[in-house]
Design an enzyme around this catalytic site. Sequence first.
Site, PDB file in Angstrom:
ATOM      1  N   ASP A  73       0.880  -1.164   0.000  1.00  0.00           N
ATOM      2  CA  ASP A  73       0.000   0.000   0.000  1.00  0.00           C
ATOM      3  C   ASP A  73       0.920   1.216   0.000  1.00  0.00           C
ATOM      4  O   ASP A  73       1.577   1.509   1.009  1.00  0.00           O
ATOM      5  CB  ASP A  73      -0.899  -0.003   1.240  1.00  0.00           C
ATOM      6  CG  ASP A  73      -1.876   1.169   1.268  1.00  0.00           C
ATOM      7  OD1 ASP A  73      -1.611   2.192   0.590  1.00  0.00           O
ATOM      8  OD2 ASP A  73      -2.883   1.084   1.986  1.00  0.00           O
ATOM      9  N   TYR A 170      -9.750  15.810  -8.872  1.00  0.00           N
ATOM     10  CA  TYR A 170      -9.139  15.024  -9.931  1.00  0.00           C
ATOM     11  C   TYR A 170      -8.055  15.847 -10.637  1.00  0.00           C
ATOM     12  O   TYR A 170      -6.927  15.386 -10.861  1.00  0.00           O
ATOM     13  CB  TYR A 170     -10.206  14.599 -10.933  1.00  0.00           C
ATOM     14  CG  TYR A 170      -9.696  13.769 -12.088  1.00  0.00           C
ATOM     15  CD1 TYR A 170      -9.670  12.383 -12.020  1.00  0.00           C
ATOM     16  CD2 TYR A 170      -9.237  14.380 -13.260  1.00  0.00           C
ATOM     17  CE1 TYR A 170      -9.198  11.617 -13.086  1.00  0.00           C
ATOM     18  CE2 TYR A 170      -8.765  13.630 -14.324  1.00  0.00           C
ATOM     19  CZ  TYR A 170      -8.750  12.249 -14.228  1.00  0.00           C
ATOM     20  OH  TYR A 170      -8.273  11.497 -15.278  1.00  0.00           O
ATOM     21  N   LYS A 174      -3.921  15.083 -10.827  1.00  0.00           N
ATOM     22  CA  LYS A 174      -3.206  14.826 -12.074  1.00  0.00           C
ATOM     23  C   LYS A 174      -2.161  15.890 -12.386  1.00  0.00           C
ATOM     24  O   LYS A 174      -1.093  15.594 -12.926  1.00  0.00           O
ATOM     25  CB  LYS A 174      -4.209  14.713 -13.232  1.00  0.00           C
ATOM     26  CG  LYS A 174      -5.194  13.554 -13.075  1.00  0.00           C
ATOM     27  CD  LYS A 174      -4.490  12.215 -12.906  1.00  0.00           C
ATOM     28  CE  LYS A 174      -5.466  11.060 -12.826  1.00  0.00           C
ATOM     29  NZ  LYS A 174      -4.786   9.750 -12.662  1.00  0.00           N
TER      30      LYS A 174
END
Length: 289
Positions: A73, A170, A174
Amino acid sequence: MKPLAGKVAVVAGATRGAGRAIAIALGQAGATVYATGRSVRGAPSDLARPETIEETAELVIEQGGQGIPVRVDHTEPEQVKALFERIGDEQAGRLDIVVNDVWGGEKLTEWGTPYWEGSLDKALLMQRRAVHSHMITSYYAAPLLVKRGEGLIVEVTDGYDYRYRGNLPYSLAKVSVIHLAEALAAELRPKGVAALSVTPGFLRSEEMLDYFGVTEANWRDGAEKEPHFLQSETPFFLARGLAALAAEPDLLSKSGKFYTSWGLSDDYGIVDVDGRRPHWGNYAAEQGL
Protein backbone atom coordinates in the site's frame (compact mmCIF):
# COMPACT_ATOMS: atom_id res chain seq x y z
CA MET A 1 16.86 -7.28 -28.52
CA LYS A 2 16.64 -6.64 -24.79
CA PRO A 3 17.63 -2.99 -24.33
CA LEU A 4 16.77 -3.08 -20.60
CA ALA A 5 18.54 -6.36 -19.83
CA GLY A 6 20.05 -6.25 -16.36
CA LYS A 7 17.92 -3.29 -15.29
CA VAL A 8 15.76 -3.39 -12.17
CA ALA A 9 12.40 -1.64 -12.20
CA VAL A 10 9.56 -0.96 -9.79
CA VAL A 11 6.09 -0.29 -11.14
CA ALA A 12 3.95 1.05 -8.31
CA GLY A 13 0.31 0.46 -9.18
CA ALA A 14 0.95 -2.46 -11.54
CA THR A 15 -2.30 -4.27 -10.84
CA ARG A 16 -4.11 -3.15 -13.98
CA GLY A 17 -4.33 -0.49 -16.67
CA ALA A 18 -1.24 1.45 -17.69
CA GLY A 19 0.73 0.12 -14.72
CA ARG A 20 0.23 -3.49 -15.72
CA ALA A 21 1.11 -2.78 -19.35
CA ILE A 22 4.22 -0.82 -18.36
CA ALA A 23 5.39 -3.69 -16.17
CA ILE A 24 4.95 -6.10 -19.07
CA ALA A 25 6.67 -3.80 -21.58
CA LEU A 26 9.65 -3.27 -19.28
CA GLY A 27 9.87 -7.03 -18.78
CA GLN A 28 9.73 -7.62 -22.53
CA ALA A 29 12.69 -5.26 -22.85
CA GLY A 30 14.64 -7.39 -20.39
CA ALA A 31 14.09 -5.69 -17.03
CA THR A 32 13.46 -7.38 -13.71
CA VAL A 33 10.16 -5.85 -12.63
CA TYR A 34 8.78 -5.56 -9.11
CA ALA A 35 5.02 -5.26 -9.66
CA THR A 36 3.40 -3.66 -6.63
CA GLY A 37 -0.16 -2.86 -5.61
CA ARG A 38 -2.82 -3.65 -3.06
CA SER A 39 -4.80 -6.38 -4.84
CA VAL A 40 -3.58 -9.94 -4.41
CA ARG A 41 -5.34 -13.24 -4.92
CA GLY A 42 -7.92 -13.73 -2.22
CA ALA A 43 -7.57 -10.17 -0.96
CA PRO A 44 -8.63 -7.46 -3.44
CA SER A 45 -8.42 -3.78 -2.60
CA ASP A 46 -11.51 -1.71 -1.87
CA LEU A 47 -11.85 -1.15 -5.61
CA ALA A 48 -13.10 -4.74 -5.78
CA ARG A 49 -11.57 -5.41 -9.18
CA PRO A 50 -10.53 -8.94 -10.26
CA GLU A 51 -6.99 -8.07 -11.41
CA THR A 52 -4.06 -8.89 -9.10
CA ILE A 53 -0.34 -8.16 -8.97
CA GLU A 54 0.37 -11.89 -9.18
CA GLU A 55 -1.33 -11.95 -12.59
CA THR A 56 0.76 -8.98 -13.69
CA ALA A 57 3.99 -10.69 -12.63
CA GLU A 58 2.97 -13.86 -14.46
CA LEU A 59 2.31 -11.84 -17.62
CA VAL A 60 5.75 -10.27 -17.31
CA ILE A 61 7.29 -13.73 -17.09
CA GLU A 62 5.25 -14.96 -20.07
CA GLN A 63 6.75 -12.16 -22.13
CA GLY A 64 10.30 -13.15 -21.24
CA GLY A 65 10.93 -10.86 -18.30
CA GLN A 66 11.30 -11.48 -14.59
CA GLY A 67 8.21 -10.42 -12.65
CA ILE A 68 8.14 -10.21 -8.87
CA PRO A 69 4.80 -9.36 -7.19
CA VAL A 70 4.94 -7.51 -3.88
CA ARG A 71 1.85 -6.38 -2.02
CA VAL A 72 2.37 -2.76 -1.01
CA ASP A 73 0.00 0.00 0.00
CA HIS A 74 1.97 3.00 -1.26
CA THR A 75 0.15 5.36 1.09
CA GLU A 76 1.84 3.59 4.01
CA PRO A 77 5.46 4.80 4.39
CA GLU A 78 6.66 1.77 6.34
CA GLN A 79 5.45 -0.61 3.64
CA VAL A 80 7.17 1.43 0.93
CA LYS A 81 10.37 1.66 2.96
CA ALA A 82 10.34 -2.11 3.38
CA LEU A 83 9.87 -2.58 -0.36
CA PHE A 84 12.99 -0.64 -1.27
CA GLU A 85 15.00 -2.21 1.53
CA ARG A 86 14.06 -5.59 0.07
CA ILE A 87 15.04 -4.51 -3.43
CA GLY A 88 18.33 -3.18 -2.14
CA ASP A 89 19.06 -6.54 -0.50
CA GLU A 90 17.87 -8.74 -3.36
CA GLN A 91 19.43 -6.70 -6.17
CA ALA A 92 22.71 -5.75 -4.47
CA GLY A 93 21.60 -2.12 -4.25
CA ARG A 94 20.60 -1.89 -7.88
CA LEU A 95 17.52 0.08 -8.95
CA ASP A 96 17.18 1.68 -12.37
CA ILE A 97 13.55 2.61 -13.06
CA VAL A 98 10.69 3.65 -10.78
CA VAL A 99 7.22 4.15 -12.25
CA ASN A 100 4.60 5.88 -10.09
CA ASP A 101 1.23 4.79 -11.45
CA VAL A 102 -0.79 4.50 -8.23
CA TRP A 103 -4.23 6.05 -8.70
CA GLY A 104 -7.17 4.47 -6.84
CA GLY A 105 -9.49 7.42 -7.43
CA GLU A 106 -12.03 5.79 -9.71
CA LYS A 107 -14.78 5.76 -7.10
CA LEU A 108 -13.74 9.05 -5.52
CA THR A 109 -14.21 11.42 -8.46
CA GLU A 110 -17.54 13.27 -8.36
CA TRP A 111 -17.95 14.46 -11.93
CA GLY A 112 -20.34 17.36 -12.38
CA THR A 113 -20.25 18.32 -8.70
CA PRO A 114 -18.72 21.64 -7.58
CA TYR A 115 -15.86 21.11 -5.15
CA TRP A 116 -17.65 22.75 -2.20
CA GLU A 117 -20.73 20.57 -2.71
CA GLY A 118 -18.86 17.29 -2.98
CA SER A 119 -17.33 15.03 -0.37
CA LEU A 120 -14.27 16.53 1.31
CA ASP A 121 -13.31 13.09 2.57
CA LYS A 122 -13.24 11.71 -0.97
CA ALA A 123 -11.29 14.72 -2.24
CA LEU A 124 -8.63 14.36 0.44
CA LEU A 125 -8.42 10.58 0.06
CA MET A 126 -7.83 11.04 -3.65
CA GLN A 127 -4.82 13.24 -2.92
CA ARG A 128 -3.57 10.70 -0.43
CA ARG A 129 -3.78 7.89 -2.95
CA ALA A 130 -2.79 9.66 -6.15
CA VAL A 131 -0.27 12.27 -4.93
CA HIS A 132 1.00 11.36 -1.47
CA SER A 133 1.65 7.77 -2.57
CA HIS A 134 3.86 9.05 -5.39
CA MET A 135 5.75 11.31 -2.98
CA ILE A 136 6.27 8.48 -0.51
CA THR A 137 7.47 6.10 -3.20
CA SER A 138 9.90 8.62 -4.67
CA TYR A 139 11.19 9.47 -1.20
CA TYR A 140 12.30 5.91 -0.51
CA ALA A 141 13.35 5.11 -4.07
CA ALA A 142 15.56 8.15 -4.65
CA PRO A 143 18.41 7.15 -2.30
CA LEU A 144 19.02 3.91 -4.23
CA LEU A 145 19.11 5.79 -7.53
CA VAL A 146 21.27 8.59 -6.17
CA LYS A 147 23.76 6.14 -4.71
CA ARG A 148 24.37 4.67 -8.17
CA GLY A 149 24.34 8.06 -9.84
CA GLU A 150 21.83 7.13 -12.54
CA GLY A 151 18.26 6.01 -13.09
CA LEU A 152 14.78 7.24 -13.88
CA ILE A 153 11.59 8.15 -12.00
CA VAL A 154 8.40 8.28 -14.07
CA GLU A 155 5.13 9.93 -13.07
CA VAL A 156 2.06 8.58 -14.90
CA THR A 157 -0.74 11.12 -15.09
CA ASP A 158 -3.68 12.23 -17.23
CA GLY A 159 -2.94 15.14 -19.53
CA TYR A 160 0.26 17.01 -20.23
CA ASP A 161 -0.49 20.53 -19.03
CA TYR A 162 -1.99 22.44 -16.12
CA ARG A 163 -5.49 23.00 -17.44
CA TYR A 164 -8.62 22.15 -15.43
CA ARG A 165 -9.76 18.57 -16.04
CA GLY A 166 -13.46 18.78 -15.15
CA ASN A 167 -13.28 18.12 -11.41
CA LEU A 168 -11.15 19.99 -8.90
CA PRO A 169 -9.76 17.10 -6.80
CA TYR A 170 -9.14 15.02 -9.93
CA SER A 171 -7.48 17.96 -11.68
CA LEU A 172 -5.32 18.71 -8.65
CA ALA A 173 -4.14 15.11 -8.40
CA LYS A 174 -3.21 14.83 -12.07
CA VAL A 175 -1.50 18.22 -12.27
CA SER A 176 0.37 17.68 -9.01
CA VAL A 177 2.30 14.67 -10.24
CA ILE A 178 3.37 16.53 -13.39
CA HIS A 179 4.98 19.13 -11.17
CA LEU A 180 6.33 16.41 -8.89
CA ALA A 181 8.28 15.07 -11.87
CA GLU A 182 9.54 18.55 -12.77
CA ALA A 183 10.63 19.26 -9.20
CA LEU A 184 12.27 15.85 -8.81
CA ALA A 185 14.12 16.43 -12.06
CA ALA A 186 15.54 19.69 -10.74
CA GLU A 187 16.76 18.13 -7.50
CA LEU A 188 17.98 14.85 -9.00
CA ARG A 189 19.78 16.20 -12.07
CA PRO A 190 23.00 17.00 -10.16
CA LYS A 191 22.98 13.39 -8.95
CA GLY A 192 22.69 11.96 -12.46
CA VAL A 193 19.08 10.80 -12.03
CA ALA A 194 16.23 11.73 -14.39
CA ALA A 195 12.52 12.29 -13.71
CA LEU A 196 9.67 12.90 -16.14
CA SER A 197 5.91 12.49 -16.58
CA VAL A 198 3.91 10.57 -19.17
CA THR A 199 0.26 10.44 -20.16
CA PRO A 200 -1.87 8.16 -22.31
CA GLY A 201 -4.65 9.43 -24.53
CA PHE A 202 -8.15 7.97 -24.17
CA LEU A 203 -7.08 4.85 -22.29
CA ARG A 204 -8.90 1.61 -23.04
CA SER A 205 -8.22 0.07 -19.65
CA GLU A 206 -9.97 -2.95 -18.15
CA GLU A 207 -12.25 -0.70 -16.16
CA MET A 208 -13.04 1.48 -19.17
CA LEU A 209 -13.95 -1.59 -21.22
CA ASP A 210 -16.29 -2.65 -18.42
CA TYR A 211 -17.82 0.82 -18.26
CA PHE A 212 -18.70 0.67 -21.96
CA GLY A 213 -19.87 -2.93 -21.69
CA VAL A 214 -17.39 -4.21 -24.28
CA THR A 215 -14.26 -6.35 -24.48
CA GLU A 216 -11.04 -5.80 -26.36
CA ALA A 217 -12.47 -7.98 -29.11
CA ASN A 218 -15.46 -5.70 -29.80
CA TRP A 219 -14.29 -2.44 -28.22
CA ARG A 220 -15.46 -0.33 -31.17
CA ASP A 221 -19.05 -0.99 -30.10
CA GLY A 222 -18.39 1.40 -27.23
CA ALA A 223 -18.67 4.24 -29.73
CA GLU A 224 -22.44 3.88 -29.49
CA LYS A 225 -22.17 5.40 -26.02
CA GLU A 226 -19.20 7.69 -26.70
CA PRO A 227 -17.99 8.43 -30.26
CA HIS A 228 -14.58 9.62 -28.97
CA PHE A 229 -13.97 6.04 -27.86
CA LEU A 230 -12.99 5.22 -31.44
CA GLN A 231 -9.81 7.21 -30.80
CA SER A 232 -8.93 5.22 -27.69
CA GLU A 233 -5.74 3.24 -27.18
CA THR A 234 -4.76 0.18 -25.18
CA PRO A 235 -2.47 0.61 -22.16
CA PHE A 236 0.33 -0.93 -24.23
CA PHE A 237 0.54 2.09 -26.53
CA LEU A 238 1.94 4.22 -23.72
CA ALA A 239 3.82 1.28 -22.18
CA ARG A 240 5.76 0.46 -25.33
CA GLY A 241 6.70 4.10 -25.78
CA LEU A 242 7.86 4.41 -22.20
CA ALA A 243 9.98 1.26 -22.48
CA ALA A 244 11.67 2.74 -25.55
CA LEU A 245 12.25 6.02 -23.74
CA ALA A 246 13.66 4.25 -20.68
CA ALA A 247 16.29 2.60 -22.89
CA GLU A 248 17.69 5.95 -24.05
CA PRO A 249 21.41 6.26 -23.23
CA ASP A 250 21.10 9.93 -22.20
CA LEU A 251 18.07 10.07 -19.93
CA LEU A 252 19.11 13.39 -18.43
CA SER A 253 18.34 15.04 -21.76
CA LYS A 254 14.74 13.85 -21.30
CA SER A 255 14.47 14.85 -17.65
CA GLY A 256 11.92 17.38 -16.41
CA LYS A 257 9.71 17.04 -19.46
CA PHE A 258 6.31 15.51 -20.11
CA TYR A 259 5.63 12.92 -22.78
CA THR A 260 2.46 11.66 -24.42
CA SER A 261 1.69 8.21 -25.78
CA TRP A 262 1.13 9.65 -29.25
CA GLY A 263 4.30 11.72 -29.09
CA LEU A 264 6.32 8.67 -28.07
CA SER A 265 4.71 6.82 -30.97
CA ASP A 266 5.95 9.53 -33.31
CA ASP A 267 9.43 9.52 -31.77
CA TYR A 268 9.97 5.76 -31.65
CA GLY A 269 7.58 4.39 -34.28
CA ILE A 270 5.43 2.72 -31.63
CA VAL A 271 2.39 0.75 -32.81
CA ASP A 272 -0.41 -0.31 -30.46
CA VAL A 273 -1.12 -4.01 -29.98
CA ASP A 274 -4.13 -3.71 -32.28
CA GLY A 275 -1.94 -2.38 -35.09
CA ARG A 276 -3.16 1.23 -34.77
CA ARG A 277 -1.34 4.47 -34.05
CA PRO A 278 -4.03 6.71 -32.53
CA HIS A 279 -3.03 10.34 -32.05
CA TRP A 280 -5.19 11.79 -29.31
CA GLY A 281 -3.37 15.12 -29.49
CA ASN A 282 -4.32 15.77 -33.09
CA TYR A 283 -7.83 14.42 -32.59
CA ALA A 284 -8.47 16.55 -29.50
CA ALA A 285 -7.25 19.66 -31.32
CA GLU A 286 -9.51 18.94 -34.28
CA GLN A 287 -12.51 18.39 -32.00
CA GLY A 288 -11.78 21.39 -29.79
CA LEU A 289 -11.47 19.19 -26.70
